[in-house]
Structures are given as C-alpha cells and as structure tokens.
Design a protein around this motif. Sequence first.
Motif, PDB file in Angstrom:
ATOM      1  N   SER A   1      46.303  55.644  42.501  1.00  0.00           N
ATOM      2  CA  SER A   1      48.750  55.796  42.598  1.00  0.00           C
ATOM      3  C   SER A   1      48.472  55.586  43.504  1.00  0.00           C
ATOM      4  O   SER A   1      49.725  55.654  43.854  1.00  0.00           O
ATOM      5  CB  SER A   1      48.334  57.424  42.404  1.00  0.00           C
ATOM      6  OG  SER A   1      48.190  58.282  42.855  1.00  0.00           O
ATOM      7  N   SER A   2      47.979  55.416  44.752  1.00  0.00           N
ATOM      8  CA  SER A   2      48.645  55.158  45.636  1.00  0.00           C
ATOM      9  C   SER A   2      49.460  52.970  46.008  1.00  0.00           C
ATOM     10  O   SER A   2      49.099  52.429  44.795  1.00  0.00           O
ATOM     11  CB  SER A   2      47.921  54.750  47.435  1.00  0.00           C
ATOM     12  OG  SER A   2      47.326  54.088  46.571  1.00  0.00           O
ATOM     13  N   SER A   3      50.593  53.330  46.256  1.00  0.00           N
ATOM     14  CA  SER A   3      50.735  51.971  46.614  1.00  0.00           C
ATOM     15  C   SER A   3      50.460  50.691  47.096  1.00  0.00           C
ATOM     16  O   SER A   3      51.047  49.767  46.654  1.00  0.00           O
ATOM     17  CB  SER A   3      52.921  52.169  47.716  1.00  0.00           C
ATOM     18  OG  SER A   3      51.961  51.989  48.595  1.00  0.00           O
ATOM     19  N   ALA A   4      49.092  51.074  48.213  1.00  0.00           N
ATOM     20  CA  ALA A   4      48.596  49.840  48.797  1.00  0.00           C
ATOM     21  C   ALA A   4      47.574  49.585  47.772  1.00  0.00           C
ATOM     22  O   ALA A   4      47.696  48.125  47.287  1.00  0.00           O
ATOM     23  CB  ALA A   4      48.123  50.170  49.543  1.00  0.00           C
ATOM     24  N   ALA A   5      47.888  50.302  46.358  1.00  0.00           N
ATOM     25  CA  ALA A   5      46.552  49.870  45.790  1.00  0.00           C
ATOM     26  C   ALA A   5      46.945  48.910  44.382  1.00  0.00           C
ATOM     27  O   ALA A   5      46.532  47.691  44.014  1.00  0.00           O
ATOM     28  CB  ALA A   5      45.745  51.060  44.687  1.00  0.00           C
ATOM     29  N   ALA A   6      48.525  49.333  44.003  1.00  0.00           N
ATOM     30  CA  ALA A   6      49.521  48.190  43.599  1.00  0.00           C
ATOM     31  C   ALA A   6      49.853  47.245  43.709  1.00  0.00           C
ATOM     32  O   ALA A   6      49.807  45.811  43.099  1.00  0.00           O
ATOM     33  CB  ALA A   6      50.485  49.137  42.889  1.00  0.00           C
ATOM     34  N   TYR A   7      49.871  47.481  45.550  1.00  0.00           N
ATOM     35  CA  TYR A   7      50.100  45.712  45.775  1.00  0.00           C
ATOM     36  C   TYR A   7      49.088  45.219  45.925  1.00  0.00           C
ATOM     37  O   TYR A   7      49.170  43.837  45.570  1.00  0.00           O
ATOM     38  CB  TYR A   7      50.499  46.036  47.504  1.00  0.00           C
ATOM     39  CG  TYR A   7      50.789  44.734  48.139  1.00  0.00           C
ATOM     40  CD1 TYR A   7      51.950  44.659  48.381  1.00  0.00           C
ATOM     41  CD2 TYR A   7      49.496  44.609  49.036  1.00  0.00           C
ATOM     42  CE1 TYR A   7      52.477  43.345  49.320  1.00  0.00           C
ATOM     43  CE2 TYR A   7      49.627  43.577  49.671  1.00  0.00           C
ATOM     44  CZ  TYR A   7      51.171  42.670  49.925  1.00  0.00           C
ATOM     45  OH  TYR A   7      51.500  42.027  50.586  1.00  0.00           O
ATOM     46  N   MET A   8      47.589  45.765  45.967  1.00  0.00           N
ATOM     47  CA  MET A   8      46.879  45.057  45.801  1.00  0.00           C
ATOM     48  C   MET A   8      46.355  43.990  45.208  1.00  0.00           C
ATOM     49  O   MET A   8      45.574  43.123  44.771  1.00  0.00           O
ATOM     50  CB  MET A   8      45.030  45.569  46.417  1.00  0.00           C
ATOM     51  CG  MET A   8      43.827  45.145  46.779  1.00  0.00           C
ATOM     52  SD  MET A   8      42.905  46.100  47.942  1.00  0.00           S
ATOM     53  CE  MET A   8      42.720  48.260  46.802  1.00  0.00           C
ATOM     54  N   ARG A   9      46.724  44.920  43.608  1.00  0.00           N
ATOM     55  CA  ARG A   9      46.892  44.141  42.471  1.00  0.00           C
ATOM     56  C   ARG A   9      47.815  43.412  41.796  1.00  0.00           C
ATOM     57  O   ARG A   9      47.589  42.483  41.177  1.00  0.00           O
ATOM     58  CB  ARG A   9      46.895  45.030  41.373  1.00  0.00           C
ATOM     59  CG  ARG A   9      45.292  46.135  40.903  1.00  0.00           C
ATOM     60  CD  ARG A   9      45.428  47.199  39.817  1.00  0.00           C
ATOM     61  NE  ARG A   9      46.550  47.943  39.996  1.00  0.00           N
ATOM     62  CZ  ARG A   9      46.195  49.334  40.699  1.00  0.00           C
ATOM     63  NH1 ARG A   9      45.422  49.929  40.551  1.00  0.00           N
ATOM     64  NH2 ARG A   9      47.801  50.562  40.203  1.00  0.00           N
ATOM     65  N   ASP A  10      48.735  43.428  42.332  1.00  0.00           N
ATOM     66  CA  ASP A  10      50.026  41.801  42.525  1.00  0.00           C
ATOM     67  C   ASP A  10      49.371  41.018  42.771  1.00  0.00           C
ATOM     68  O   ASP A  10      49.981  39.890  42.683  1.00  0.00           O
ATOM     69  CB  ASP A  10      50.942  42.701  42.423  1.00  0.00           C
ATOM     70  CG  ASP A  10      51.333  43.817  41.494  1.00  0.00           C
ATOM     71  OD1 ASP A  10      52.273  44.797  41.744  1.00  0.00           O
ATOM     72  OD2 ASP A  10      51.244  44.112  40.523  1.00  0.00           O
ATOM     73  N   LYS A  11      48.968  41.079  44.461  1.00  0.00           N
ATOM     74  CA  LYS A  11      48.962  40.069  45.324  1.00  0.00           C
ATOM     75  C   LYS A  11      47.411  39.211  45.826  1.00  0.00           C
ATOM     76  O   LYS A  11      47.368  40.504  45.353  1.00  0.00           O
ATOM     77  CB  LYS A  11      49.238  40.332  46.787  1.00  0.00           C
ATOM     78  CG  LYS A  11      51.048  40.876  46.689  1.00  0.00           C
ATOM     79  CD  LYS A  11      52.060  39.875  46.146  1.00  0.00           C
ATOM     80  CE  LYS A  11      53.104  40.991  45.917  1.00  0.00           C
ATOM     81  NZ  LYS A  11      54.015  39.568  45.792  1.00  0.00           N
ATOM     82  N   PHE A  12      47.554  38.337  45.349  1.00  0.00           N
ATOM     83  CA  PHE A  12      45.908  37.603  45.707  1.00  0.00           C
ATOM     84  C   PHE A  12      46.264  36.210  45.962  1.00  0.00           C
ATOM     85  O   PHE A  12      47.031  35.801  46.022  1.00  0.00           O
ATOM     86  CB  PHE A  12      45.423  37.476  43.845  1.00  0.00           C
ATOM     87  CG  PHE A  12      45.122  38.233  42.978  1.00  0.00           C
ATOM     88  CD1 PHE A  12      44.123  38.742  43.062  1.00  0.00           C
ATOM     89  CD2 PHE A  12      46.043  39.004  42.483  1.00  0.00           C
ATOM     90  CE1 PHE A  12      43.669  40.141  41.968  1.00  0.00           C
ATOM     91  CE2 PHE A  12      46.307  40.068  41.018  1.00  0.00           C
ATOM     92  CZ  PHE A  12      44.706  40.591  41.273  1.00  0.00           C
ATOM     93  N   CYS A  13      45.036  36.108  46.396  1.00  0.00           N
ATOM     94  CA  CYS A  13      44.747  34.996  47.351  1.00  0.00           C
ATOM     95  C   CYS A  13      42.802  34.160  46.679  1.00  0.00           C
ATOM     96  O   CYS A  13      42.550  35.024  45.848  1.00  0.00           O
ATOM     97  CB  CYS A  13      44.548  35.152  48.654  1.00  0.00           C
ATOM     98  SG  CYS A  13      42.705  35.704  49.010  1.00  0.00           S
ATOM     99  N   CYS A  14      43.629  32.956  46.520  1.00  0.00           N
ATOM    100  CA  CYS A  14      42.285  32.653  46.086  1.00  0.00           C
ATOM    101  C   CYS A  14      41.256  31.727  46.793  1.00  0.00           C
ATOM    102  O   CYS A  14      41.051  30.884  47.870  1.00  0.00           O
ATOM    103  CB  CYS A  14      42.840  30.915  45.114  1.00  0.00           C
ATOM    104  SG  CYS A  14      41.490  30.680  43.596  1.00  0.00           S
ATOM    105  N   LEU A  15      40.234  31.465  46.425  1.00  0.00           N
ATOM    106  CA  LEU A  15      39.292  31.256  48.135  1.00  0.00           C
ATOM    107  C   LEU A  15      38.012  30.338  46.694  1.00  0.00           C
ATOM    108  O   LEU A  15      37.982  30.265  45.808  1.00  0.00           O
ATOM    109  CB  LEU A  15      38.246  32.308  47.913  1.00  0.00           C
ATOM    110  CG  LEU A  15      38.491  33.275  48.845  1.00  0.00           C
ATOM    111  CD1 LEU A  15      37.129  34.557  49.386  1.00  0.00           C
ATOM    112  CD2 LEU A  15      38.951  32.855  50.372  1.00  0.00           C
ATOM    113  N   SER A  16      37.409  28.971  47.600  1.00  0.00           N
ATOM    114  CA  SER A  16      37.122  27.941  46.417  1.00  0.00           C
ATOM    115  C   SER A  16      35.393  28.002  47.312  1.00  0.00           C
ATOM    116  O   SER A  16      35.083  28.790  48.031  1.00  0.00           O
ATOM    117  CB  SER A  16      37.905  27.082  46.646  1.00  0.00           C
ATOM    118  OG  SER A  16      38.259  26.086  47.709  1.00  0.00           O
ATOM    119  N   ARG A  17      34.818  27.002  46.734  1.00  0.00           N
ATOM    120  CA  ARG A  17      33.670  26.911  47.772  1.00  0.00           C
ATOM    121  C   ARG A  17      33.357  26.024  48.717  1.00  0.00           C
ATOM    122  O   ARG A  17      33.075  26.595  50.166  1.00  0.00           O
ATOM    123  CB  ARG A  17      32.941  25.362  46.704  1.00  0.00           C
ATOM    124  CG  ARG A  17      32.676  26.504  45.172  1.00  0.00           C
ATOM    125  CD  ARG A  17      31.517  25.741  44.336  1.00  0.00           C
ATOM    126  NE  ARG A  17      32.137  24.793  43.713  1.00  0.00           N
ATOM    127  CZ  ARG A  17      31.817  23.506  43.292  1.00  0.00           C
ATOM    128  NH1 ARG A  17      30.775  23.966  42.427  1.00  0.00           N
ATOM    129  NH2 ARG A  17      32.470  22.907  42.710  1.00  0.00           N
TER     130      ARG A  17
END
Length: 424
Positions: free
Chosen positions: A174-190
Amino acid sequence: MASVLLYHVVGDLTVGKPELVEFCDVETVESAIRAIGGSTECGIPVWKRSSHVGMIENNEMRQQRFVGILTSLDIISFLAKTQCLEDQDKAMKTQVSDVVVPNNTLLKIVDPGTRLIDALEMMKQGVRRLLVPKSKVWKGMSKRFSILYNGKWLKNIDNGSSNNLIANANRPSSSSAAAYMRDKFCCLSREDMIRFLIGCLGALAPLPLSSISSLGVVNLNYSSIEASLPAVEATQKHPGDPTAVAVVEIIQDGRHKILGEISASKLWKCDYLAAAWALANLSAGQFVMGAEDNVSSRLLPDISVNSTVEDNKVANGGGSARARKFSSRSIGFNPVSPSFGMGRTMYRGRSAPLTCKTSSSLAAVMAQMLSHRANHVWVTEDDNDDVLVGMVSYADILVAVTKQPAAFIPSTRSITELASEIQS
C-alpha cells in the motif's frame, strides 16, 4: 557458469535508463518511422491503449496490452505493397495496428531483483525486451557480488542504509513507493545485456578468448536470397530472429558468396519510401548494392520520392522537387566509390555487410556488434571473406555465456592478441 551472472540482478542494468514512453497501436506509420529513427534500436514495442483510466494497473494487465515489436523492415515491407505505392499519403496515415506482427511473448515484465542468469534464460527462450519497474527505492549496487546471498537480500553497505531492498515488486503493497514502481518502467534489451557482459570479460574467462567456432555459436540456419531474385521475396523468408536476410550469389560447390543483406538494422535510419519502392521493383542484388544513376530508364525508372533536402528547397522557394533515380544513398547505403563506369557494372558501389571469421573470438564479435549497433554478424570462412557459412546473433551469444565450462574448449590466445583483434 560465471558468478557474475548469479550475483547480479537486472536492477543493476536499469541505472540511467530512461523511462518507457508507450507507443500505441493507434498511432500512424508516419509516427512510427519517427519513433524508430529516434530509438536506440531498430524496433519499438507497440502497446494497446489502456482502458483502465484512473486505475492502478498490475503487471498482468500491462503484459496483456503489449502487442509486439515493430521494426523498420516491417514498415518498409508494408509500404512496398502495390496499394501503398499507389497512395503513399494514405499508407503513411495507416494505423500501426495494421502493420505490426502480433507477438505477446517478445516482452516480459520482471522484478528489478530478478537474477541476471534468469533474465538471460528468458531471452534465450525468445524474449527480446524486459520491462523493469523503476523505483525511487531501488538504488542499484556499486559493489559486485554484494547483492544476493543464498537468495536473501543484503544491506546496501555502500549507501550505509540499514533497510533491506524490496525483494519482490509484485507483492501487494500500500506504500506510495510500490505504486510508483508499478507506474514507471524502463526497457532492457539484449543489447543492454551484451553491453553489460562485455564489461565483465574477466569474470567470463576463458569464454572471451575462445573462437566462436569452438563455442559452437555459429548459426548455420540463416535466411538467404539469391541476388537475381526480386528483393521483395526477402520479406517472404520470415527470417524471425534476427530480422535479416543475406543476399548471396551461388558459387562452386553450392556455397554462398555474400553481397549484402536486407535487414531491420540496415534499414533502421533510411528513406523509407525510397526503400519501399526499391524493395518492390528491384532485384535483391540491386537493392543492397544500389543501381548507377546512369543506368537506362528502361532498367531503372524514375521515382517520385522526395528527399529531405529537396523538400527544404521547395519550402525555401528554390523550385519544385523533381523525381530522382534510386541509388544506394536513398536507403542509407554508402557506396564504396562515388561512381562507376557504364561498361564496368550495373551496380553502384556496395554496402558491405558486417562479417567476422569462424576463428574470431567471442569478445571481438561482441565488440563488433555493439560498435555497429547491429544485432547480428555474418560469419565467413577464414581463408575467404566472401564465402558465407553462418551468422551469430544476440541469442547465440547468450547461449554461449550461459554454458557450463565443460561445454566449450578454451582458446590459448593471449590477452594481447585478443585486444589487438578487438581494435582491428
């Protein structure tokens, strides 16, 4: 297996990575061309627009919205269709959903605490991109081998923090950090994985010193097309991974002499309309090598594809744009020589494919791919640079670095010889 693969996590590779900006399937082909040109690779992930407005989206919901990866070759193949060539304006306004090949398995959402070895296994199975949550809580690690111990998180000693890092981003919170983590992503490639591995050559020893032939990573099942056949037939080869087709001539003993390639990486930043016209009207040999400007119009008709320079001249009152003939420069290929005599050849220059030899070391091939921003290298015979024997791709390299030590034969070459080979 190298310990560096066991004690590093994907979160270490996300430091400095930009936040993912989703490209929706309702965008146009014209927008996709601009997005691919500005991307760090020759393809972009495509997403369905989220229907859960104002609702926190979990990983499963986001995964279901992923459509596939759109490449430059996909777009050029679409624009090369007869109806698209007849009405290019309409084709450029077509939605990306009509062009991208749906494949939901090419991307996988993973936790930043996922071990690097597990991420490599996913990519060996066909995953091309990893979507990793970005969190203000995740600080990364500057010390190697200080991240995991028997599957448990250790304290971040470098930062002097007494708080343990989050072990699993998918656990309810329920923490705001967890919500932030679900909303912000970065993409890693090979490519990101290979770039990380080349910085750990010492930890991977003796693999980097070994030849690609001794490691068994030369893929013999490559896609090819004869130079005399229509270039458009290359799109019917379904090359898969990587999206590359070798353009060859058949020589004695049925061997292949490589002339060039038709691939997403070669066509990454090119004149898409000119390349589409060439794909539909020229042979594969003409396409990869470029036709001379002074070839008769019967062999090579004019095309009304305007370059950026010509468009600027029109905008500045410099006169109307005129039709021009296709050349290797039209699709981003740079000829070896500015011109050729009419009696010498009907080709204008050559866009040499990226090649290595069967005796090349794994480290040299990795460096070659990264320096040229290519996802594959064609492999030729040691004593003949033109005779094609196979190819090495990102997937082949990932298979090699995750092999058990007994599965390969170490090379006896020195570090000095290896450094000399990489520099050449």
